[in-house]
Design a protein around this motif. Structure first.
Motif, PDB file in Angstrom:
ATOM      1  N   LYS A 297     -20.448 -10.764  -6.694  1.00 22.28           N
ATOM      2  CA  LYS A 297     -19.544 -11.913  -6.502  1.00 22.28           C
ATOM      3  C   LYS A 297     -18.153 -11.415  -6.105  1.00 22.28           C
ATOM      4  CE  LYS A 297     -20.084 -14.277 -10.424  1.00 22.28           C
ATOM      5  NZ  LYS A 297     -19.875 -15.265 -11.489  1.00 22.28           N
ATOM      6  N   GLY A 298     -17.715 -10.363  -6.812  1.00 19.73           N
ATOM      7  CA  GLY A 298     -16.407  -9.774  -6.523  1.00 19.73           C
ATOM      8  C   GLY A 298     -16.359  -9.212  -5.116  1.00 19.73           C
ATOM      9  N   LEU A 299     -17.446  -8.553  -4.711  1.00 18.17           N
ATOM     10  CA  LEU A 299     -17.516  -7.941  -3.373  1.00 18.17           C
ATOM     11  C   LEU A 299     -17.414  -9.010  -2.291  1.00 18.17           C
ATOM     12  CD1 LEU A 299     -18.037  -5.360  -1.704  1.00 18.17           C
ATOM     13  CD2 LEU A 299     -20.486  -5.851  -1.873  1.00 18.17           C
ATOM     14  N   GLU A 300     -18.116 -10.108  -2.515  1.00 14.15           N
ATOM     15  CA  GLU A 300     -18.122 -11.177  -1.511  1.00 14.15           C
ATOM     16  C   GLU A 300     -16.713 -11.771  -1.344  1.00 14.15           C
ATOM     17  OE1 GLU A 300     -19.798 -15.545  -0.943  1.00 14.15           O
ATOM     18  OE2 GLU A 300     -21.050 -14.292  -2.250  1.00 14.15           O
ATOM     19  N   ILE A 301     -16.032 -12.017  -2.459  1.00 16.59           N
ATOM     20  CA  ILE A 301     -14.680 -12.591  -2.395  1.00 16.59           C
ATOM     21  C   ILE A 301     -13.737 -11.632  -1.659  1.00 16.59           C
ATOM     22  CG2 ILE A 301     -12.620 -13.122  -3.828  1.00 16.59           C
ATOM     23  CD1 ILE A 301     -14.587 -15.337  -3.910  1.00 16.59           C
ATOM     24  N   VAL A 302     -13.801 -10.350  -2.007  1.00 12.18           N
ATOM     25  CA  VAL A 302     -12.887  -9.385  -1.377  1.00 12.18           C
ATOM     26  C   VAL A 302     -13.169  -9.309   0.124  1.00 12.18           C
ATOM     27  CG1 VAL A 302     -12.309  -6.920  -1.200  1.00 12.18           C
ATOM     28  CG2 VAL A 302     -12.464  -8.019  -3.454  1.00 12.18           C
ATOM     29  N   ASN A 303     -14.444  -9.213   0.520  1.00 13.60           N
ATOM     30  CA  ASN A 303     -14.772  -9.108   1.953  1.00 13.60           C
ATOM     31  C   ASN A 303     -14.263 -10.313   2.723  1.00 13.60           C
ATOM     32  OD1 ASN A 303     -15.955  -6.652   1.779  1.00 13.60           O
ATOM     33  ND2 ASN A 303     -18.051  -7.420   1.610  1.00 13.60           N
ATOM     34  N   ARG A 304     -14.452 -11.499   2.149  1.00 14.07           N
ATOM     35  CA  ARG A 304     -14.019 -12.713   2.863  1.00 14.07           C
ATOM     36  C   ARG A 304     -12.488 -12.816   2.882  1.00 14.07           C
ATOM     37  NH1 ARG A 304     -16.792 -17.054  -0.295  1.00 14.07           N
ATOM     38  NH2 ARG A 304     -15.771 -18.501   1.118  1.00 14.07           N
ATOM     39  N   ALA A 305     -11.834 -12.380   1.797  1.00 14.88           N
ATOM     40  CA  ALA A 305     -10.356 -12.430   1.765  1.00 14.88           C
ATOM     41  C   ALA A 305      -9.774 -11.459   2.798  1.00 14.88           C
ATOM     42  CB  ALA A 305      -9.859 -12.083   0.360  1.00 14.88           C
ATOM     43  N   VAL A 306     -10.428 -10.329   3.002  1.00 10.96           N
ATOM     44  CA  VAL A 306      -9.960  -9.364   4.009  1.00 10.96           C
ATOM     45  C   VAL A 306     -10.142  -9.963   5.407  1.00 10.96           C
ATOM     46  CG1 VAL A 306     -10.435  -7.099   5.060  1.00 10.96           C
ATOM     47  CG2 VAL A 306     -10.324  -7.328   2.557  1.00 10.96           C
ATOM     48  N   GLN A 307     -11.323 -10.538   5.635  1.00 17.20           N
ATOM     49  CA  GLN A 307     -11.621 -11.152   6.944  1.00 17.20           C
ATOM     50  C   GLN A 307     -10.592 -12.220   7.299  1.00 17.20           C
ATOM     51  OE1 GLN A 307     -15.440 -13.074   6.989  1.00 17.20           O
ATOM     52  NE2 GLN A 307     -16.356 -11.192   7.783  1.00 17.20           N
ATOM     53  N   ASP A 308     -10.193 -13.031   6.317  1.00 17.41           N
ATOM     54  CA  ASP A 308      -9.254 -14.138   6.549  1.00 17.41           C
ATOM     55  C   ASP A 308      -7.787 -13.719   6.425  1.00 17.41           C
ATOM     56  OD1 ASP A 308     -11.389 -15.737   6.923  1.00 17.41           O
ATOM     57  OD2 ASP A 308     -10.821 -17.253   5.448  1.00 17.41           O
ATOM     58  N   ARG A 309      -7.522 -12.438   6.382  1.00 18.43           N
ATOM     59  CA  ARG A 309      -6.166 -11.845   6.341  1.00 18.43           C
ATOM     60  C   ARG A 309      -5.376 -12.233   5.079  1.00 18.43           C
ATOM     61  NH1 ARG A 309      -2.724 -12.167  11.313  1.00 18.43           N
ATOM     62  NH2 ARG A 309      -2.605 -14.323  10.719  1.00 18.43           N
ATOM     63  N   TYR A 310      -6.091 -12.553   4.016  1.00 22.02           N
ATOM     64  CA  TYR A 310      -5.416 -12.777   2.733  1.00 22.02           C
ATOM     65  C   TYR A 310      -5.153 -11.440   2.046  1.00 22.02           C
ATOM     66  CZ  TYR A 310      -5.794 -17.860   2.490  1.00 22.02           C
ATOM     67  OH  TYR A 310      -5.632 -19.201   2.705  1.00 22.02           O
ATOM     68  N   LEU A 311      -5.948 -10.438   2.400  1.00 20.19           N
ATOM     69  CA  LEU A 311      -5.901  -9.170   1.681  1.00 20.19           C
ATOM     70  C   LEU A 311      -6.051  -8.015   2.662  1.00 20.19           C
ATOM     71  CD1 LEU A 311      -5.903  -8.366  -1.373  1.00 20.19           C
ATOM     72  CD2 LEU A 311      -8.377  -8.111  -1.191  1.00 20.19           C
ATOM     73  N   GLU A 312      -5.327  -6.917   2.356  1.00 17.89           N
ATOM     74  CA  GLU A 312      -5.524  -5.673   3.128  1.00 17.89           C
ATOM     75  C   GLU A 312      -6.084  -4.628   2.185  1.00 17.89           C
ATOM     76  OE1 GLU A 312      -1.460  -6.027   5.657  1.00 17.89           O
ATOM     77  OE2 GLU A 312      -2.031  -4.011   4.970  1.00 17.89           O
ATOM     78  N   ILE A 313      -7.098  -3.894   2.618  1.00 16.88           N
ATOM     79  CA  ILE A 313      -7.594  -2.789   1.780  1.00 16.88           C
ATOM     80  C   ILE A 313      -7.679  -1.516   2.602  1.00 16.88           C
ATOM     81  CG2 ILE A 313      -8.876  -4.218   0.138  1.00 16.88           C
ATOM     82  CD1 ILE A 313     -11.452  -3.513   1.553  1.00 16.88           C
ATOM     83  N   SER A 314      -7.555  -0.381   1.927  1.00 18.45           N
ATOM     84  CA  SER A 314      -7.693   0.922   2.607  1.00 18.45           C
ATOM     85  C   SER A 314      -8.307   1.921   1.617  1.00 18.45           C
ATOM     86  CB  SER A 314      -6.327   1.397   3.121  1.00 18.45           C
ATOM     87  OG  SER A 314      -5.375   1.325   2.088  1.00 18.45           O
ATOM     88  N   PRO A 315      -8.823   3.062   2.130  1.00 20.17           N
ATOM     89  CA  PRO A 315      -9.510   4.011   1.239  1.00 20.17           C
ATOM     90  C   PRO A 315      -8.635   4.449   0.074  1.00 20.17           C
ATOM     91  CG  PRO A 315      -9.851   4.598   3.528  1.00 20.17           C
ATOM     92  CD  PRO A 315      -8.838   3.500   3.535  1.00 20.17           C
ATOM     93  N   TYR A 316      -9.282   4.679  -1.051  1.00 25.27           N
ATOM     94  CA  TYR A 316      -8.550   5.052  -2.271  1.00 25.27           C
ATOM     95  C   TYR A 316      -8.393   6.567  -2.329  1.00 25.27           C
ATOM     96  CZ  TYR A 316      -6.856   4.269  -7.004  1.00 25.27           C
ATOM     97  OH  TYR A 316      -6.062   4.177  -8.122  1.00 25.27           O
ATOM     98  N   PRO A 317      -7.165   7.059  -2.530  1.00 25.48           N
ATOM     99  CA  PRO A 317      -6.958   8.516  -2.527  1.00 25.48           C
ATOM    100  C   PRO A 317      -7.671   9.207  -3.704  1.00 25.48           C
ATOM    101  CG  PRO A 317      -4.858   7.319  -2.493  1.00 25.48           C
ATOM    102  CD  PRO A 317      -5.925   6.306  -2.749  1.00 25.48           C
ATOM    103  N   GLU A 318      -8.272  10.351  -3.419  1.00 23.88           N
ATOM    104  CA  GLU A 318      -8.993  11.132  -4.433  1.00 23.88           C
ATOM    105  C   GLU A 318      -8.096  11.437  -5.628  1.00 23.88           C
ATOM    106  OE1 GLU A 318     -12.458  12.658  -5.747  1.00 23.88           O
ATOM    107  OE2 GLU A 318     -12.197  11.592  -3.861  1.00 23.88           O
TER     108      GLU A 318
END
Ligand code: SF4
Ligand code: SF4
Length: 337
Positions: A297-318
Motif C-alpha cells: 500500500k505504501g509503495l503504491e502511494i509513493v509511486n503515484r505521488a512521484v508520478q503526479d509530482r507531489y514527491l521527489e525521491i532519489s537513491p539513499y546513500p550507503e
C-alpha cells in the motif's frame, strides 16, 4: 534475541509508574478514563481483569513475533524492520511556490487527499497554548498547517476510538503506530475500532510532556507566533524556533531534555516498524528526508505521488543507511528489557 517489549500487564500500571507515552489509545473507550494533563486519569476504579485499554497500550507487554506475523505477515528483526524500499525524498515540484523545506509527510498527505485514497488525515496541530492537539485534516491547507513540529506528544489515538467510518489515514509516532498494530489483533469481544487505511510514522527518539514544554515555550519564545521547531541533525546540539514573522531563535537542546517523557527511555522503535511508510531526517543531507516504504500500500502511494509530482525521491546513500541502522539498533539495545 529478546523480541518482547513492555513490562506491564495493565495500562493502569503503566500510568501509575509514569511510563505512559501519551498516545491516547486507552481513552474514549469507556467512561472511567479521561485524558488528563499529560496522561490519562481514572475517574473510577474499573474492576475488569483485562480490557481493551490494556491490550492496545504500546507500553504493556508485546510479543513482536506474534504481532509482526499478524500485521505484516512476516517476521523481520533486522535493524529497520521490514522494508520494501528506502530513499531520500522531499516535496515535489508541485509545491515549489508554497514551501522550500523537504516536507515529505505534508506532500504525501496532500496526495492521499487529492487521490481520494482517504477523505481525511488524523494528525496533530499546535493550539493557541502551544500544545499539540489531534485533529482530522480534510483539505490541503489544513494538512500544510498541521505540518509544524513542536516535539511534544498528543493523544492522537483517542480520536481513533471515536472513529466510526472508514476513510482516514494517520500520521503518528512509532508508539502510536505500535498501538494501531495491537488494535488490529483485537478479537470481536473487544470491539476493534475502525483503523486507518494508511499509517505514516515519523522517526522518533523522544517526545516531550506537552504541558511542561508549552510552559517553557511561552516563557522562552516571547510573544511571537511560533511556526516550527527544528533540531538540525549532526553534532551541534541546538533547537531552532521559527516564527511566523520569519525570524528565528536558537536555544540549547539540553534545556528541553528535562521534559522528555519517561516512557521514551524504554521505547525500542526509532522508525515506526508497523507503518506503511516511515519518514525522518536524512543524516547526510539536510535538504532531504529519509523515506522508508514497508508495505505494498505504501509503495503504491509513493509511486503515484512521484508520478503526479507531489514527491521527489532519489537513491539513499550507503553512508546514511549505515548511520540509520546503527541509530535504530542502539535504541533497541539500550531499551530492550
Ligand atoms: S501509553 Fe497510551 S494506551 Fe498506554 S496508558 Fe498511556 S495513553 Fe493509555
Ligand atoms: S520515543 Fe517512543 S515512546 Fe517516546 S514519543 Fe517517541 S515513539 Fe513514543
Amino acid at each position: 534475541m529478546n523480541t518482547t517489549t513492555g513490562k506491564y500487564l495493565s495500562s493502569k500500571d503503566v500510568i501509575m509508574n509514569h511510563d505512559c507515552s501519551g498516545c491516547g489509545a486507552c481513552t474514549n473507550i469507556c467512561p472511567y478514563r479521561k485524558f488528563g494533563k499529560n496522561s490519562p486519569v481514572d475517574i473510577f476504579q474499573c474492576t475488569e481483569p483485562i480490557g481493551r485499554c490494556d491490550l492496545v497500550c504500546p507500553m504493556t507487554k508485546t510479543d513482536h513475533q506474534d504481532l509482526q506475523k499478524k500485521n505484516l505477515n512476516t517476521m523481520d528483526f533486522s535493524p529497520l524492520g521490514s522494508i520494501i524500499g528506502i530513499y531520500k525524498s522531499r516535496a515535489g515540484k508541485r509545491f515549489k511556490s508554497l514551501f522550500t523545506q523537504k516536507k515529505t509527510v505534508t506532500a504525501l498527505n496532500c496526495f492521499i487527499l487529492k487521490s481520494q485514497t482517504s477523505q481525511k488525515i488524523l494528525t496533530t496541530r499546535i493550539d493557541k497554548n502551544l500544545k499539540p492537539k489531534p485533529f482530522f485534516a480534510e483539505n490541503e491547507d489544513q494538512v500544510i498547517n498541521s505540518g509544524k513540529t513542536i516535539h511534544s506528544t498528543a493523544p492522537v489515538l483517542s480520536m481513533v476510538n471515536l472513529s466510526k467510518e472508514k476513510g482516514y489515514s494517520l500520521t503518528g509516532l512509532p508508539c502510536q503506530i505500535l498501538s494501531i498494530a495491537k488494535m488490529n489483533t483485537l478479537d470481536e469481544k473487544f470491539l476493534r475500532p475502525v483503523l486507518p487505511e494508511i499509517k505514516i510514522s515519523l522517526f522518533c527518539t523522544w517526545g516531550l510532556y506537552p504541558d511542561e514544554y508549552s510552559n517553557y515555550l511561552k516563557k522562552n519564545t516571547g510573544k511571537k507566533e511560533l511556526n516550527n521547531c527544528l533540531i538540525p541533525p549532526g553534532k551541534e546540539k541546538k533547537i531552532i524556533f521559527k516564527f511566523s514573522d520569519k525570524s528565528s531563535q536558537e536555544n540549547k537542546l539540553d534545556e528541553i531534555k528535562q521534559f522528555i517523557r519517561k516512557s521514551c527511555s524504554s521505547c525500542t522503535d526509532l522508525t515506526g516498524e508497523y507503518s506503511d511508510i516511515s519518514v525522518g531526517d536524512c543524516e547526510t543531507d539536510s535538504a532531504f528526508n529519509t523515506l522508508i516504504i514497508r508495505t505494498q500500500k505504501g509503495l503504491e502511494i509513493v509511486n503515484r505521488a512521484v508520478q503526479d509530482r507531489y514527491l521527489e525521491i532519489s537513491p539513499y546513500p550507503e553512508e546514511a543507511l549505515l548511520m540509520l541502522e546503527t541509530a535504530s539498533l542502539n535504541k533497541k539495545k539500550k531499551n530492550f528489557s
